[in-house]
Design a protein around this motif. Sequence first.
Motif, PDB file in Angstrom:
ATOM      1  N   PRO A  23      80.785  36.640  39.306  1.00 20.27           N
ATOM      2  CA  PRO A  23      80.640  35.291  38.738  1.00 20.27           C
ATOM      3  C   PRO A  23      80.607  34.188  39.795  1.00 20.27           C
ATOM      4  CG  PRO A  23      82.218  36.564  37.465  1.00 20.27           C
ATOM      5  CD  PRO A  23      81.903  37.384  38.688  1.00 20.27           C
ATOM      6  N   PHE A  24      81.342  34.359  40.895  1.00 20.15           N
ATOM      7  CA  PHE A  24      81.330  33.355  41.963  1.00 20.15           C
ATOM      8  C   PHE A  24      79.998  33.373  42.713  1.00 20.15           C
ATOM      9  CE2 PHE A  24      85.799  34.664  41.383  1.00 20.15           C
ATOM     10  CZ  PHE A  24      86.357  33.444  41.039  1.00 20.15           C
ATOM     11  N   VAL A  25      79.408  34.566  42.826  1.00 16.41           N
ATOM     12  CA  VAL A  25      78.080  34.681  43.434  1.00 16.41           C
ATOM     13  C   VAL A  25      77.033  34.056  42.519  1.00 16.41           C
ATOM     14  CG1 VAL A  25      76.301  36.292  44.246  1.00 16.41           C
ATOM     15  CG2 VAL A  25      78.717  36.751  44.734  1.00 16.41           C
ATOM     16  N   ASP A  26      77.113  34.369  41.239  1.00 17.00           N
ATOM     17  CA  ASP A  26      76.158  33.815  40.269  1.00 17.00           C
ATOM     18  C   ASP A  26      76.227  32.289  40.231  1.00 17.00           C
ATOM     19  OD1 ASP A  26      75.413  36.392  39.653  1.00 17.00           O
ATOM     20  OD2 ASP A  26      76.569  36.494  37.790  1.00 17.00           O
ATOM     21  N   ALA A  27      77.429  31.746  40.472  1.00 15.78           N
ATOM     22  CA  ALA A  27      77.602  30.281  40.457  1.00 15.78           C
ATOM     23  C   ALA A  27      77.180  29.633  41.780  1.00 15.78           C
ATOM     24  CB  ALA A  27      79.053  29.935  40.155  1.00 15.78           C
TER      25      ALA A  27
ATOM     26  N   VAL B 231      85.731  31.490  53.599  1.00 14.25           N
ATOM     27  CA  VAL B 231      84.378  31.811  54.071  1.00 14.25           C
ATOM     28  C   VAL B 231      83.481  30.584  54.028  1.00 14.25           C
ATOM     29  CG1 VAL B 231      84.463  34.278  53.561  1.00 14.25           C
ATOM     30  CG2 VAL B 231      83.661  32.698  51.784  1.00 14.25           C
ATOM     31  N   ASN B 232      83.817  29.617  53.185  1.00 16.23           N
ATOM     32  CA  ASN B 232      83.000  28.400  53.121  1.00 16.23           C
ATOM     33  C   ASN B 232      83.412  27.343  54.132  1.00 16.23           C
ATOM     34  OD1 ASN B 232      80.987  28.979  51.176  1.00 16.23           O
ATOM     35  ND2 ASN B 232      82.480  28.789  49.525  1.00 16.23           N
ATOM     36  N   ASP B 233      84.689  27.370  54.583  1.00 16.27           N
ATOM     37  CA  ASP B 233      85.066  26.412  55.643  1.00 16.27           C
ATOM     38  C   ASP B 233      84.902  27.016  57.036  1.00 16.27           C
ATOM     39  OD1 ASP B 233      87.386  27.938  56.285  1.00 16.27           O
ATOM     40  OD2 ASP B 233      88.703  26.685  55.060  1.00 16.27           O
ATOM     41  N   GLY B 234      84.495  28.302  57.103  1.00 16.73           N
ATOM     42  CA  GLY B 234      84.193  28.922  58.385  1.00 16.73           C
ATOM     43  C   GLY B 234      85.388  29.510  59.108  1.00 16.73           C
ATOM     44  N   SER B 235      86.586  29.462  58.501  1.00 15.35           N
ATOM     45  CA  SER B 235      87.750  30.039  59.185  1.00 15.35           C
ATOM     46  C   SER B 235      87.718  31.564  59.166  1.00 15.35           C
ATOM     47  CB  SER B 235      89.053  29.520  58.574  1.00 15.35           C
ATOM     48  OG  SER B 235      89.119  29.796  57.187  1.00 15.35           O
ATOM     49  N   THR B 236      86.957  32.138  58.232  1.00 15.57           N
ATOM     50  CA  THR B 236      86.689  33.583  58.250  1.00 15.57           C
ATOM     51  C   THR B 236      85.194  33.797  58.056  1.00 15.57           C
ATOM     52  OG1 THR B 236      86.988  33.897  55.864  1.00 15.57           O
ATOM     53  CG2 THR B 236      88.946  34.120  57.262  1.00 15.57           C
ATOM     54  N   SER B 237      84.739  34.977  58.473  1.00 14.93           N
ATOM     55  CA  SER B 237      83.320  35.295  58.328  1.00 14.93           C
ATOM     56  C   SER B 237      83.015  35.872  56.956  1.00 14.93           C
ATOM     57  CB  SER B 237      82.911  36.312  59.396  1.00 14.93           C
ATOM     58  OG  SER B 237      83.680  37.506  59.258  1.00 14.93           O
ATOM     59  N   ALA B 238      83.939  36.683  56.426  1.00 16.54           N
ATOM     60  CA  ALA B 238      83.706  37.397  55.168  1.00 16.54           C
ATOM     61  C   ALA B 238      85.037  37.889  54.625  1.00 16.54           C
ATOM     62  CB  ALA B 238      82.767  38.580  55.400  1.00 16.54           C
TER      63      ALA B 238
ATOM     64  N   GLU C  64      78.707  29.932  44.711  1.00 12.09           N
ATOM     65  CA  GLU C  64      79.822  29.576  45.598  1.00 12.09           C
ATOM     66  C   GLU C  64      79.859  30.425  46.858  1.00 12.09           C
ATOM     67  OE1 GLU C  64      83.764  28.527  44.114  1.00 12.09           O
ATOM     68  OE2 GLU C  64      83.052  29.048  42.113  1.00 12.09           O
ATOM     69  N   VAL C  65      79.438  31.699  46.744  1.00 10.50           N
ATOM     70  CA  VAL C  65      79.466  32.640  47.863  1.00 10.50           C
ATOM     71  C   VAL C  65      78.251  33.554  47.762  1.00 10.50           C
ATOM     72  CG1 VAL C  65      81.983  32.663  48.231  1.00 10.50           C
ATOM     73  CG2 VAL C  65      80.951  34.177  46.500  1.00 10.50           C
ATOM     74  N   ARG C  66      78.079  34.446  48.762  1.00  9.26           N
ATOM     75  CA  ARG C  66      76.945  35.369  48.775  1.00  9.26           C
ATOM     76  C   ARG C  66      77.417  36.796  49.022  1.00  9.26           C
ATOM     77  NH1 ARG C  66      73.857  35.188  53.030  1.00  9.26           N
ATOM     78  NH2 ARG C  66      75.179  33.800  54.264  1.00  9.26           N
ATOM     79  N   PHE C  67      76.763  37.765  48.375  1.00  9.76           N
ATOM     80  CA  PHE C  67      76.925  39.175  48.700  1.00  9.76           C
ATOM     81  C   PHE C  67      76.108  39.493  49.955  1.00  9.76           C
ATOM     82  CE2 PHE C  67      77.331  40.414  43.942  1.00  9.76           C
ATOM     83  CZ  PHE C  67      78.717  40.427  44.014  1.00  9.76           C
ATOM     84  N   ILE C  68      76.685  40.233  50.896  1.00  9.57           N
ATOM     85  CA  ILE C  68      75.884  40.721  52.029  1.00  9.57           C
ATOM     86  C   ILE C  68      76.013  42.237  52.198  1.00  9.57           C
ATOM     87  CG2 ILE C  68      75.837  38.539  53.295  1.00  9.57           C
ATOM     88  CD1 ILE C  68      78.060  39.685  55.100  1.00  9.57           C
ATOM     89  N   GLY C  69      76.655  42.891  51.253  1.00  8.08           N
ATOM     90  CA  GLY C  69      76.778  44.342  51.332  1.00  8.08           C
ATOM     91  C   GLY C  69      77.899  44.834  50.441  1.00  8.08           C
TER      92      GLY C  69
ATOM     93  N   THR D 145      80.351  36.557  51.933  1.00  5.01           N
ATOM     94  CA  THR D 145      80.382  35.509  52.947  1.00  5.01           C
ATOM     95  C   THR D 145      80.127  34.155  52.293  1.00  5.01           C
ATOM     96  OG1 THR D 145      79.612  34.936  55.185  1.00  5.01           O
ATOM     97  CG2 THR D 145      77.929  35.564  53.568  1.00  5.01           C
ATOM     98  N   GLY D 146      80.208  33.094  53.086  1.00  5.56           N
ATOM     99  CA  GLY D 146      80.053  31.743  52.553  1.00  5.56           C
ATOM    100  C   GLY D 146      78.620  31.448  52.125  1.00  5.56           C
ATOM    101  N   LYS D 147      78.474  30.481  51.233  1.00 11.91           N
ATOM    102  CA  LYS D 147      77.145  30.179  50.695  1.00 11.91           C
ATOM    103  C   LYS D 147      76.179  29.703  51.781  1.00 11.91           C
ATOM    104  CE  LYS D 147      78.641  25.527  49.322  1.00 11.91           C
ATOM    105  NZ  LYS D 147      78.788  24.567  48.199  1.00 11.91           N
TER     106      LYS D 147
END
Length: 293
Positions: free
Chosen positions: A163-167, A146-153, A169-174, A87-89
Amino acid sequence: MPLRVGYVREHFSSPLLQFAAFDEGRTFSLVECPGGTGQLISRLANDEIDVALALTDALISGIANGSKAYKLVGSFVSTPLNWAVITGKDAKFQGIPDLEGTTIGISRPGSGSQTMAYVMALQQGWPTDDLKFQVNNDIRGLINSVNDGSTSAFMWEWFTTKPFVDAGEVRFIGSVPTPWPSWLIAAHPSQDRAPFSEVRSFLVGLTKYIREFDSADSRASKNVDYIKAHFGYSADDIEAWLKTVAYPQDCLVIPEKVITDTLSILEKAGVVKVPEGGFDLEQFVETKVAKFA
């Protein structure tokens, strides 16, 4: 004319890339498909590639739903794929249950990212006939959505997304591992595009490189150096991934159970509908190339 082999440039494809470096375009050329399995299937249909290394579920569901653009000719990765749910950050979603009734981002219709959303819904007990999707083409489009809110995940392979999570930019939720081995190989049925002898020869060569990549010696050192150099992942992430992945000893063998079990789960998820009299497994596999196990 060399076979045109479509693939996704990810760490899973390392044995293929090593084979291609040796072959130097003599018998096959690589066609990168960053849009994933949906794009691979589309390119098979549109005469842009002849062979594809793609996700098991999407390939099988495509044939079950009537596609004549390809048949299965081999196996590539024999372990499940761990799909991260992203999902978005700054999004409000904290876990998979929060996604019920929202719009999920996918790369393309028929892609693994869409099929696995159905599997996730099945696991969560959500109705699968009213899932909402938005097509975002590739990993960058999915991250933006996911960051502009047009999708949830969206759902994508765990280590590719890390790498995008580590940076930040986004988050793991499962995560949702596939209930089937993750990658198969498909080829267009036309003998003008994918002659049986050439496809078999390609798979024999790929098997050689897979066995070398999958060996204990390669796993202990060479694989880490290769993936780090070609994909930029940290040694820790590569070593963690190598503990989770296995490849077949013979790419020309397709376990019958892979097809039957996958179809059973996809039918429960509402992705495919079993025809009267059931599925004919030879509808799925080109037995002049591959053999059942």
